[in-house]
Design an enzyme around this catalytic site. Structure first.
Site, PDB file in Angstrom:
ATOM      1  N   HIS A  18      30.671-130.176 -13.060  1.00  0.00           N
ATOM      2  CA  HIS A  18      29.923-128.910 -13.124  1.00  0.00           C
ATOM      3  C   HIS A  18      28.516-129.182 -12.610  1.00  0.00           C
ATOM      4  O   HIS A  18      27.623-129.568 -13.358  1.00  0.00           O
ATOM      5  CB  HIS A  18      29.904-128.396 -14.564  1.00  0.00           C
ATOM      6  N   HIS A  20      25.818-127.633  -9.433  1.00  0.00           N
ATOM      7  CA  HIS A  20      25.505-126.753  -8.305  1.00  0.00           C
ATOM      8  C   HIS A  20      24.619-127.512  -7.322  1.00  0.00           C
ATOM      9  O   HIS A  20      23.509-127.913  -7.678  1.00  0.00           O
ATOM     10  CB  HIS A  20      24.785-125.505  -8.801  1.00  0.00           C
ATOM     11  N   HIS A 198      32.712-119.904 -14.629  1.00  0.00           N
ATOM     12  CA  HIS A 198      31.722-119.927 -15.699  1.00  0.00           C
ATOM     13  C   HIS A 198      32.093-118.852 -16.723  1.00  0.00           C
ATOM     14  O   HIS A 198      32.305-117.687 -16.357  1.00  0.00           O
ATOM     15  CB  HIS A 198      30.331-119.608 -15.145  1.00  0.00           C
ATOM     16  N   GLU A 201      28.906-118.983 -21.782  1.00  0.00           N
ATOM     17  CA  GLU A 201      27.575-119.576 -21.914  1.00  0.00           C
ATOM     18  C   GLU A 201      26.660-118.481 -22.441  1.00  0.00           C
ATOM     19  O   GLU A 201      26.381-118.409 -23.628  1.00  0.00           O
ATOM     20  CB  GLU A 201      27.087-120.116 -20.572  1.00  0.00           C
ATOM     21  N   ASP A 279      24.849-129.465 -14.380  1.00  0.00           N
ATOM     22  CA  ASP A 279      24.613-128.080 -13.993  1.00  0.00           C
ATOM     23  C   ASP A 279      23.620-127.951 -12.828  1.00  0.00           C
ATOM     24  O   ASP A 279      24.023-127.984 -11.660  1.00  0.00           O
ATOM     25  CB  ASP A 279      24.145-127.274 -15.210  1.00  0.00           C
ATOM     26  N   ASP A 280      22.342-127.783 -13.129  1.00  0.00           N
ATOM     27  CA  ASP A 280      21.280-127.644 -12.120  1.00  0.00           C
ATOM     28  C   ASP A 280      20.163-128.627 -12.471  1.00  0.00           C
ATOM     29  O   ASP A 280      19.096-128.237 -12.965  1.00  0.00           O
ATOM     30  CB  ASP A 280      20.738-126.211 -12.101  1.00  0.00           C
TER      31      ASP A 280
END
Length: 335
Positions: A18, A20, A198, A201, A279-280
């Site tokens: 996961h 990006h 997704h 969340e 994630d980011d």
């Protein structure tokens, strides 16, 4: 108190499921690409940009995220972005990655799909050859856009079908349930592509049910709000449906007010197939190793739990059974 040291966690073979690519754009690289492409950023310097990375909710983050992506203009830009991430993976003991990218973010700026694919896949190929990091690329639809736009994006991507392994659904959950995209994912399913989404969340547990039942996902990205529905937790456990959890992201976006409140270890101990991911990371303050360390420090992760989380990352991956077996055998020797 945890019995696992940083050196062990760094050397532990891990997969990241996961992530990006646009979310790995560090301020230094953003300024470098802006200068290369003659783009003026609304920040005086790198530190001013870092200060802007203090946001209070998902939408504030997304606004900055999409603005930053504007510096990605050429094949070389996409290569440099992806390669910088892979170098960090190599330093963190990551041996397999399944990164997301958002083509609509770039086609909306008239950046052709070919530019994106060529830059990203060239870097991923170099990652395999030079760093020993395998990969499976995942194309994602932006859920705040229309299903029609997603259909168009899928058609534009088909000439590059050999370069992506799965299709995902990302961006802001609020007001954009998985059901909005059921028809386009029916088409994705017919194409024989894997599906991830997704859900759970900022969106409710019901969005996880929709991802499972309507989109027919092979993985749920995030999924931490499953605990709102005991029947859902049971379903996830019974099917060993993977959850790609992002601890530092969850705390930065206030899904949990503090890491000590995170439910990832609770879910792991219940037997769910949870994994740790970043994630980011440029925006949320940590790559994959940082997330393992944060969980260890706040929740007392043991060596056995760390190995199980690493095992889950390979089990939940889109590697072949033979490739998975090789990684799992390596982990067995560490137990």
């Amino acid at each position: 108190m945890s019995d696992v040291d940083t050196g062990f966690l760094r050397s532990l073979p891990k997969a990241e499921l996961h992530l990006h690519l646009e979310g790995t754009l560090e301020p230094e690289l953003m300024f470098q690409l802006a200068e290369r492409n003659d783009i003026t950023l609304p920040y005086s310097d790198v530190e001013a940009l870092r200060d802007a990375y203090e946001f209070g909710n998902l939408q504030d983050f997304l606004d900055l995220y999409y603005q930053g992506a504007g510096v990605l203009q050429t094949e070389q830009d996409f290569y440099d972005l992806t390669w910088a991430y892979l170098e960090r993976c190599a330093a963190d003991g990551v041996v397999h990655v399944e990164p997301f990218f958002d083509p609509q973010t770039h086609t909306a700026r008239s950046i052709p799909m070919s530019v994106q694919f060529r830059g990203i896949t060239r870097a991923l190929n170099d990652g395999q050859e030079k760093l020993g990091i395998s990969s499976r690329l995942i194309l994602c639809f932006l859920r705040h856009l229309s299903e029609e736009d997603a259909f168009t994006t899928l058609q534009q991507a088909l000439p590059w079908r050999e370069h992506f392994f799965a299709v995902g659904l990302d961006s802001g959950e609020k007001g954009n349930p998985p059901a909005k995209f059921q028809r386009v994912f029916d088409e994705v399913h017919k194409l024989g592509l894997k599906i991830v989404a997704h859900a759970g969340e900022e969106g409710p547990a019901d969005y996880i049910w929709q991802a499972l039942n309507l989109l027919k996902v092979q993985r749920v990205d995030h999924g931490v709000r499953c605990t709102e529905d005991p029947a859902l937790v049971q379903r996830l456990n019974d099917t060993q449906m993977p959850l790609t959890v992002c601890p530092l992201s969850n705390t930065r976006l206030k899904v949990f007010t503090d890491m000590s409140e995170h439910n990832i270890m609770q879910l792991l101990e219940q037997g769910l197939c949870v994994t740790i991911n970043s994630d980011d990371p440029a925006y949320f303050g940590g790559y994959l190793l940082d997330n393992y360390l944060a969980v260890r420090d706040a929740l007392g992760m043991t060596k056995a739990q760390a190995i199980q989380l690493a095992r889950n990352s390979f089990t939940a991956s889109f590697l072949s059974e033979e490739e998975k077996a090789g990684h799992l055998a390596t982990l067995d020797k560490l137990a």
